[in-house]
Each structure stands twice: as C-alpha cells, then as structure tokens.
Scaffold this active site. Structure first.
Site, PDB file in Angstrom:
ATOM      1  N   ARG A 190     -25.334  19.052   8.932  1.00 11.43           N
ATOM      2  CA  ARG A 190     -25.991  17.740   9.062  1.00 11.43           C
ATOM      3  C   ARG A 190     -24.984  16.601   9.018  1.00 11.43           C
ATOM      4  O   ARG A 190     -25.194  15.530   9.596  1.00 11.43           O
ATOM      5  CB  ARG A 190     -27.072  17.565   8.002  1.00 11.43           C
TER       6      ARG A 190
ATOM      7  N   SER B  21     -30.720  11.798   4.339  1.00  9.80           N
ATOM      8  CA  SER B  21     -30.615  13.253   4.296  1.00  9.80           C
ATOM      9  C   SER B  21     -30.205  13.848   5.638  1.00  9.80           C
ATOM     10  O   SER B  21     -29.405  14.767   5.700  1.00  9.80           O
ATOM     11  CB  SER B  21     -31.958  13.863   3.882  1.00  9.80           C
TER      12      SER B  21
ATOM     13  N   GLU C 253     -43.948  11.063  11.676  1.00 10.76           N
ATOM     14  CA  GLU C 253     -43.098  11.785  12.625  1.00 10.76           C
ATOM     15  C   GLU C 253     -43.675  11.814  14.036  1.00 10.76           C
ATOM     16  O   GLU C 253     -42.937  11.730  15.027  1.00 10.76           O
ATOM     17  CB  GLU C 253     -42.857  13.223  12.142  1.00 10.76           C
TER      18      GLU C 253
ATOM     19  N   PHE D 174     -40.719  19.104   9.551  1.00 11.29           N
ATOM     20  CA  PHE D 174     -41.603  17.996   9.938  1.00 11.29           C
ATOM     21  C   PHE D 174     -41.461  17.637  11.417  1.00 11.29           C
ATOM     22  O   PHE D 174     -42.451  17.444  12.120  1.00 11.29           O
ATOM     23  CB  PHE D 174     -41.307  16.754   9.095  1.00 11.29           C
TER      24      PHE D 174
ATOM     25  N   HIS E 114     -32.112  20.313   7.383  1.00  6.59           N
ATOM     26  CA  HIS E 114     -32.707  21.043   6.257  1.00  6.59           C
ATOM     27  C   HIS E 114     -33.520  22.245   6.743  1.00  6.59           C
ATOM     28  O   HIS E 114     -34.630  22.490   6.287  1.00  6.59           O
ATOM     29  CB  HIS E 114     -33.577  20.105   5.410  1.00  6.59           C
TER      30      HIS E 114
ATOM     31  N   ARG F 147     -28.827  21.775   5.400  1.00  8.59           N
ATOM     32  CA  ARG F 147     -28.481  20.936   4.253  1.00  8.59           C
ATOM     33  C   ARG F 147     -27.224  21.457   3.559  1.00  8.59           C
ATOM     34  O   ARG F 147     -26.354  20.691   3.156  1.00  8.59           O
ATOM     35  CB  ARG F 147     -29.656  20.952   3.271  1.00  8.59           C
TER      36      ARG F 147
END
Lengths: 271, 308
Positions: free
Chosen positions: B7, B33, B54, B79, B105, B163
């Site tokens: 990421r 994140s 989203e 998501f 993630h 992540r």
C-alpha cells in the site's frame, strides 16, 4: 408565446416517435418516457442547454444524464430531433446491433453522456461530471433527470450529500415526479415524500414546478443555471403517460409498449 | 531483506503519476490507510474525500473519467469491491471507462480487524466483470511499477494491495499487463502465486529442495489477463501445478489457472488459499499459521500431493 407553440409542436412529434419506436420494438417503457418529454424539449429546444449535435463531444457542452435510464426512448427521440443522428435509427430501438440499447449506452450512441439504467448510478455519475468541471475549470452545466421512484435508492442520498458538500452549483437535478412506479403509487410502495425537504437538507436550492408548462420549466431552469452557490433541485410534477389519454396516470403503462391498436389511437390524439 | 507494505507503493506511485494534471484521487475516509493521503499532501486540489460512501465514490470516479480525467479510487479491498460492486459493474466496466480502483488491506493479513474486514472474494468479484483487469502485485516494487503502468492502460483496472509489510524481492521496474515472471526454474511441479504469496512460494520451493523436489515458481500478478503462454509452457514442462493466493480458492488466481489449463493443457492442479471459509481476528502471523499460509505448510501440502 410563439416559441412555446413551436415547443408544443416538437413535443408532439417526439411523443409520436416515442410511441412508434416502442410499438416497433414491442417492449420498453411508455409511461415514464412520455412524462419527461416536456422537460427534454425545454432543455434541448427551449434555449437551456448549450450543445452541438454535429460535434457531440465538444468539451464545453452542457451535459444531460438520464439517471432514470429506462425512459431513454424519450431521450433518443429528442436527440434525433436535435440532429445527433438519423431519425431512421429510432426504429431500431432494442433490436440486435442497434446503438439504441434498452437502456442508454454512452459508448454506442452520440449524445448519451453516461451509461445508466441501474437506478441511482446516473445521479452519482452526474456528480462526478460536475466535480470534474471544477478540476478542469470548465463552465459547463450538468443536468440530471431522476425518477421519483428512483429516490428510493440509497445511492441517491450518497450522491446528494457529495453534491451539497462540494457545492456543485453547476449541477441541476430534475425529479420526474409522476408519482408512479412499477408496483403502484410511489407513496404506497415506499414513500419518498417529502422530497423538497430532503433536497434542502443536503443544501440544495429547490424549485417545485409543473413539468409540462413550458414557461414554468424554462424560467426555473434559467434561474437554476445562474445559481453559483449551491446545487439545484427542480421537482417537476408530471403525469406518467402524458399526452395519451388512456395512458395518463396509468401504472399499467410503466413498462409496456403500445399495441398496434393503441398506437393508432394515441397517434390520433397527438396529431 | 527489506520489508515494505504494497500500500505504501500505491501512495508513492500516485504522487509520481500526479504530475499528469488529469490524475485525480478519491478515497472513502481511509486515505491514511490506503495511502492516497500521500497524493492529497502534494495535490490537495485533485484529491476528493467522498466520505464513507464507496458506491458514490465509484460513480463519481466514472463521471470524472467520462469528463476526461484519470481517476484513482481507493478504499479497503472488502469495501471498494463489495459495497461498490454495482457501480463498478454498471458505470465503469459496462462502458469500459479508464478508472483505476485500488483495494488495500486485502486478504487475511489485515489481521486483527477480523473476518468482516478481510477481503477474500475481491479477486473473484473483479475477475468476473467484463473489461476489468485484475493486478495483485507481489511486493512494493511491483506495486509501484503496476500503479505507474496503470496510467496508460485502457478501461477499468483493479489493483490489490496489502496492509502488512512483506519482503521486497522482485526486479519489477516495469510492469507489463498479462506478463508473469518465472522467479525460479524447476521441473517437478509449478507453483503459480500472486501478492505476498509469491515470496512464500519461493520459500516453500527452497524448503522442498531438501526433498529433491525442484519446483518452478511463477509470480502471476496479472491475474486477468493471465499470462497464458507462461502458464502453458510451465504446465507442459512440469505436468503438475499448484496455486497459492491469499484469497478464496473459489474464483481467484487458482480458478483462472484451472479455467485456462483445463481447456488448453489439462494437468493436475491443486489450489491453496482460503477454503471457502471466512477469516477471523488475530495477528497476521497467527492467521497465516491457522489457514496454512506458511512456507512449511505450503511445502508440506505440495509434498503430500506429489507423493500421493
């Protein structure tokens, strides 16, 4: 007044073409197509939208997103009338290989700004097009027609929240408030009213008008174009099936095409 | 060996391609994140936080693409692919718009957040959509290259990041869609992997050397389109194929390999991944142990299958 007479003539022609195309295709949405004709005629022939039918991708053009994509026969007939493509194409609606898909496909037909049909997605794409204008420093306006039944989709409220948050004054949402959806009256199926307060809660300026009275529609949209502070919502009270006596306010004509007999009667009324 | 999260590479690459003024980034309240916040720092006027919404974010990205911009929209993989599946289908894939989605993630390595937040069907969802490209880079370097390359790709692209920190081991300075890399040559069987499982596959292959099993290891970051030539040639050479992915064994990389090989060169294929179960809370290492994503477990399974 002469101008409006002219608009009325155009709207009759468009209504006739909608019914003929639906009859030829044997399926499609009659009621909701007829209810937005006067709004579309105001946008394209009432001096509201800047467009160039011969250069459909002109980057400064105003955009129309038909979020209630099932009413595309009305948009197709309007675009043909405005000169985007040959009127003969109208008779290919919903047929294999036709650019006139059952729901609008932006890749297939000039003048279609967004692929819509799955409800709620058009209005959210319109927010993206309006937001893009800010990045690109463009002055174009984005008009978006949503159905009142469509206001049941949760995604609509995500889109309204973003439009209010980013103060998209170049976005003008027009609600085709005909009060009916496939399963019955909007207020019975899943009540979405009051609409005005919902838009106001998302920081929209709201106008409530008749969606069939030209000076009303044109004056309101002209005012909306001048709004530089907030997005605008125009709640247009309409009649589903407008223009054809036996279709008007009849939920049975939401998703069916006129038979040969019905077409004959309807065309007689729209002479 | 240096370890970095993929990421992080997304954020860095986004900043670098941000030199192109048409690039815009969108996030759904997870920019710190997903690392799209790196872009925000440099190009605040071209970053749009769309809030915890989203579906709208993806439609807005579609609208921006229709207007000539190059949108990059990110959120957690669970998501962005799950909640926003419908806008991805209707507004991006159907009209084949160039929108790049980044799901961070991913997999169970997200760890403590638990099964509700672990994306184990995102590859499956994205792979099923016409026009969508699916990229699961193996490390930081390959992620950086893939994000940079995505600017010039056509149509929708899904890039899956993680992540957790993982070894930086590839030499991927340039990413080419539809091209896999043979990380190690061998003749007894082939392992095809993606994401951080590619390094794990290499380690498992190293372990099996002691048993005189010489594995060919392929990193297939381009899950769709699949590098059919490389898969075909390797399957032809070794005759037995294993796939490893941090994803359900249903409809992920393993399925893509099976679909191709069953038609063009049917050989034994064994899929290693999440076996139609959800994950749970725990550290990444504990979860990897429980669900069989360790070099020892992978090596053992391969050995058992080859001897069985």
């Amino acid at each position: 007044m002469d101008d409006f007479k002219n608009l009325e003539e155009i709207s009759k022609k468009i209504r006739r073409n909608i019914l003929i195309m639906l009859n030829k295709s044997g399926s499609g949405h009659s009621g909701g197509s007829l209810s937005i004709v006067d709004i579309l005629v105001s946008l394209y022939f009432g001096g509201i939208m800047n467009y160039n039918a011969k250069n459909p991708n002109w980057e400064d053009r105003d955009r129309l997103v038909l979020s209630k994509g099932h009413a595309c026969p009305a948009l197709y007939a309007t675009l043909a009338e405005a000169g985007y493509f040959d009127k003969e194409l109208l008779w290919t609606l919903r047929k294999l290989g036709s650019p006139l898909q059952g729901h609008p496909d932006s890749k297939k037909l000039p003048g279609i700004e967004a692929s819509t049909g799955s409800l709620g997605n058009g209005i959210a794409q319109a927010v993206g097009i309006a937001l893009a204008a800010k990045v690109l420093k463009k002055k174009y306006k984005v008009f978006c027609i949503v159905g009142d039944g469509e206001m049941q989709e949760g995604l609509v409220y995500e889109a309204l929240m973003a439009a209010g948050h980013y103060k998209l004054s170049n976005l003008i949402i027009i609600v085709d408030n005909n009060g009916l959806q496939i399963d019955g009256q909007v207020s019975d199926v899943m009540n979405v009213y009051p609409l005005k307060e919902k838009f106001e809660a998302f920081n929209f300026r709201v106008h409530e008008i008749s969606g069939h009275v030209y000076n009303n529609i044109i004056d309101t949209l002209t005012t909306a174009k001048r709004n530089v502070i907030s997005p605008t919502a125009v709640i247009a009270r309409t009649v589903k099936g407008m223009g054809v006596s036996f279709m008007a306010n009849r939920v049975e004509y939401h998703g069916v095409a006129p038979t040969d007999e019905e077409l004959k009667k309807a065309l007689e009324e729209l002479k | 060996m240096e370890k970095k999260a993929t990421r992080e590479a997304y954020g860095k690459a986004l900043v670098d391609i941000g030199k192109n003024e048409l690039v815009v980034a969108l996030d759904a309240d997870l920019s710190g994140s997903t690392k799209s916040a790196d872009f925000k720092k440099v190009y605040p006027n071209r970053f749009f936080n769309m809030g915890i919404a989203e579906s709208n974010m993806v439609d807005v990205a579609a609208g921006m693409a229709l207007s000539g911009l190059k949108p990059y929209a990110s959120s957690f993989a669970v998501f962005v692919t799950g909640r926003a599946f419908e806008p991805i289908r209707q507004s991006i894939c159907y009209p084949n718009l160039h929108v790049v989605l980044c799901g961070s993630h991913s997999g169970i390595s997200v760890g403590e957040d638990g099964g509700s937040h672990q994306a184990i069907v995102d590859i499956s969802l994205m792979r099923s959509l016409p026009n969508m490209k699916v990229i699961v880079p193996a490390d930081y370097k390959e992620t950086y290259a893939a994000v940079k390359a995505s600017l010039d790709m056509e149509g929708p692209v899904y890039i899956r990041t993680s992540r957790a920190k993982s070894p930086v081991f590839t030499n991927s300075d340039n990413f080419e869609l539809g091209k896999a890399q043979i990380l190690k040559e061998g003749q007894d069987a082939t392992i095809i992997a993606c994401g951080m499982m590619s390094y794990l596959a290499l380690e498992a292959a190293e372990l099996l050397k002691k048993d005189n099993i010489n594995l060919e290891v392929i990193n297939s970051a381009s899950v769709k389109p699949l590098d059919e030539d490389t898969v075909y040639n390797s399957a032809k050479k070794t005759g037995r194929v294993f796939t490893v992915e941090e994803h359900s064994i249903i409809d992920g990389l393993g399925s893509a390999v099976c679909e191709f090989l069953s038609e063009h060169h049917p050989v034994f294929v064994h899929k290693i991944g999440m076996e139609d179960v959800f994950g749970e809370s725990g550290t990444k290492d504990d979860l990897f142990c429980k669900f069989g994503f360790t070099k020892e477990a992978v090596a053992q399974r391969i050995k058992d299958k080859l001897n069985g």
